[in-house]
Design a protein around this motif. Structure first.
Motif: not given
Length: 87
Positions: A58, A48, A63, A35-36
């Motif tokens: 994600g 990121p 995130g 998700s991240e």
């Protein structure tokens, strides 16, 4: 994963913020389903990762965990710079 100052500080900040941390090798399928994701480094700070192998990570934007750690790292850097300026 290489040991480094930025990495060590980010790990410390994650603990201080109550963010769970897990360091382990990951398979490509695990990276794709995360998700991240983010990297740490002297020149990248907290960077990121929004795509892996052309696929979005994600929602395809930085995130909340990376954002919190990035902000905490900059606060730490600025606090240290203020202390050094006083010396």
């Amino acid at each position: 994963m290489l040991p480094g100052i930025t990495r060590a500080v980010v790990i410390e900040l994650a603990a201080a913020l109550g963010l769970p941390l897990r360091e382990s090798p990951m398979l490509l399928d695990e990276l794709r389903s995360a998700s991240e994701l983010f990297l740490t480094g002297t020149t990248t700070d907290v960077m990121p990762i929004v795509r892996v192998d052309g696929r979005l990570v994600g929602e395809g934007r930085p995130g909340p965990v990376a954002a919190r750690l990035h902000a905490a790292l900059y606060t730490r850097i600025n606090d240290l710079a203020a202390v050094e300026a006083v010396r």
